[in-house]
Design an enzyme around this catalytic site. Structure first.
Site: not given
Length: 485
Positions: A123, A173, A175, A203, A294, A327, A379
């Site tokens: 808080n 990775t 893609k 990913d 990650h 990472h 990366s």
């Protein structure tokens, strides 16, 4: 109140509100070896003294509340309260201060990153007396470190499992990160692994979507890595993302990965949560799985310089919660990361003992005792021309991950992987021969292109690609002095 009902709590009790600094600002306090120490960047509201702001942080993140309460008399506040024991101005900034706070160890549950953060960064970050607040660093005492199991295996055990030594590990990775079918996804994995990479990777947002359910992806990726292993004679891996909507589903995916015999799984530790991450790390340790982490969502927390939490704190928390890779930025790629600061928290991930070094953003000496290290993963926007710098910056104990820098090769995925492997081997050989990667890097890559057409093609494609933006996360300096220079 009658004498018969008067209690110890009522003796000397004075209702009302009093300044936090009267109780929680203790500059004379000598910190204990068992204290958790925190460095906060505090920006008080106008009219709020820095001592009051620092004391407010100590109070609201430990035993304090906005008014005096009866039950304060039922415990020993001196034993349990947080203490602001030092305040210093931030060089070059108006109305910003570093407030140092010490927390007694008994305030925290053993082995729980979740509880530690709930107290220290709970808080208090919404407190009205503060315009902004950032947690810059934590000192975790060895007494608390020993209540955590940490990474499932650590750097040396991973190298032994993979039988890979003397160089950084290479990854990719897959893609596009979303939209591929499971079979085409597995095909891309196979091509990259066959070309010479050590790992391919889901990913962060590849979970179990309609176009590719998790079980199908796991099966095709396992087939790909076994086929690549048979052809190359090297141990291969694919980071199978076990992150899910519930802990039960996450564990189900990790169990299936173990049944397939793959070496590594993956988790998004911030979106998944520290409780889930620690549970998964325990399972991986018990069942021989490596755990890739990650940091998706980290920039929401750590990108702003005056509010949130620095990534070095998140890195320490991950080492305690458990993960074999994480990472860490690239310094040279498309994602945020200033060199000295990045190397500061990379050392916090890998080394057993790290000295205080404000020139690298390290506020406290940290002793991890026997807690295993974590491999940093570079990366994001990197390609073959970056290989010398990455090898020089991160050293052998790292994972260099080229997504577009592999799959964007004009000849295809496997030649892209070949280009990266050749570039890495050339840089490692040159370094071992005593050459300076920082000054001779481009020449080393050009020499290697003479016997690798795949590398030559990659160098031609990415020769003009640069990501030159000013880093947000920089060291504090006196701006007036910088101008005079």
């Amino acid at each position: 109140m009658s004498p018969q009902t008067e209690t110890k709590a009522s003796v000397g009790f004075k209702a009302g509100v009093k300044d936090y600094k009267l109780t929680y600002y203790t500059p004379e306090y000598e910190t204990k070896d068992t204290d958790i120490l925190a460095a906060f960047r505090v920006t008080p509201q106008p009219g709020v003294p820095p001592e009051e702001a620092g004391a407010a942080v100590a109070a609201e993140s430990s035993t304090g509340t906005w008014t005096t309460v009866w039950t304060d008399g039922l415990t020993s506040l001196d034993r349990y309260k947080g203490r602001c024991y030092g305040i210093e101005p931030v060089p070059g900034e108006d109305n910003q201060y570093i407030a140092y706070v010490a927390y007694p160890l008994d305030l925290f549950e053993e082995g729980s990153v979740t509880n530690m953060f709930t107290s220290i960064v709970g808080n208090v970050f919404g407190f009205k007396a503060l315009r902004a607040l950032r947690l810059e660093d934590l000192r975790i005492p060895t007494a608390y470190v020993k209540t955590f199991d940490g990474p499932p295996h650590g750097i040396q055990v991973e190298r032994d499992k993979l039988n890979k030594y003397g160089r950084p590990l290479l990854g990719c990775t897959i893609k596009p990160k979303l939209g591929l079918s499971a079979k085409n996804y597995g095909r891309a994995c196979y091509e990259c692994l066959r070309g010479g990479l050590d790992f391919t990777k889901d990913d962060e947002n590849v979970n179990s979507q309609p176009f590719m359910r998790w079980r199908d992806r796991f099966l095709f990726c396992a087939e790909a890595l076994y086929k690549a292993q048979a052809e190359t004679g090297e141990i291969k891996g694919h980071y199978l993302n076990a992150t899910a909507g519930t802990c039960e589903d996450m564990m189900k995916r990790a169990v299936f990965a173990r049944e397939l015999g793959v070496p590594i799984v993956m988790h998004d530790y911030l979106t998944g949560g520290f409780t889930a991450n620690t549970s998964l790390a325990h399972y991986c340790r018990d069942n021989g799985l490596l755990l890739h982490i990650h940091r998706a969502m980290h920039a929401v927390i750590d990108r702003q310089k005056n509010h949130g939490m620095h990534f070095r704190v998140l890195a320490k928390a991950l080492r305690m919660s458990g993960g074999d890779h994480i990472h860490s930025g690239t310094v040279v790629g498309k994602l945020e990361g200033e060199r000295e600061i990045t190397l500061g928290f990379v050392d916090l991930l890998r080394d057993d003992f790290i000295e205080k070094d404000r020139s690298r953003g390290i506020y406290f000496t940290q002793d991890w005792v026997s807690l295993p290290g974590v491999l940093p993963v570079a990366s994001g926007g990197i390609h073959v021309w970056h290989m010398p710098a990455l090898t020089e910056i991160f050293g052998d104990d790292s994972v260099l991950q080229f997504g577009g820098g592999t799959l964007g090769h004009p000849w295809g995925n496997a030649p892209g992987a070949v280009a990266n492997r050749v570039a890495l081997e050339a840089c490692v050989q040159a370094r071992n021969e005593g050459r300076d990667l920082a000054t001779e890097g481009n020449e080393i890559i050009r020499e290697a292109t003479k016997w690798s057409p795949e590398l030559a093609a990659a160098c031609e494609v990415w020769k003009e690609i640069k990501f030159e933006f000013q880093a947000m996360d920089t060291l504090d300096t006196d701006k007036d002095k910088d101008k005079k220079r």
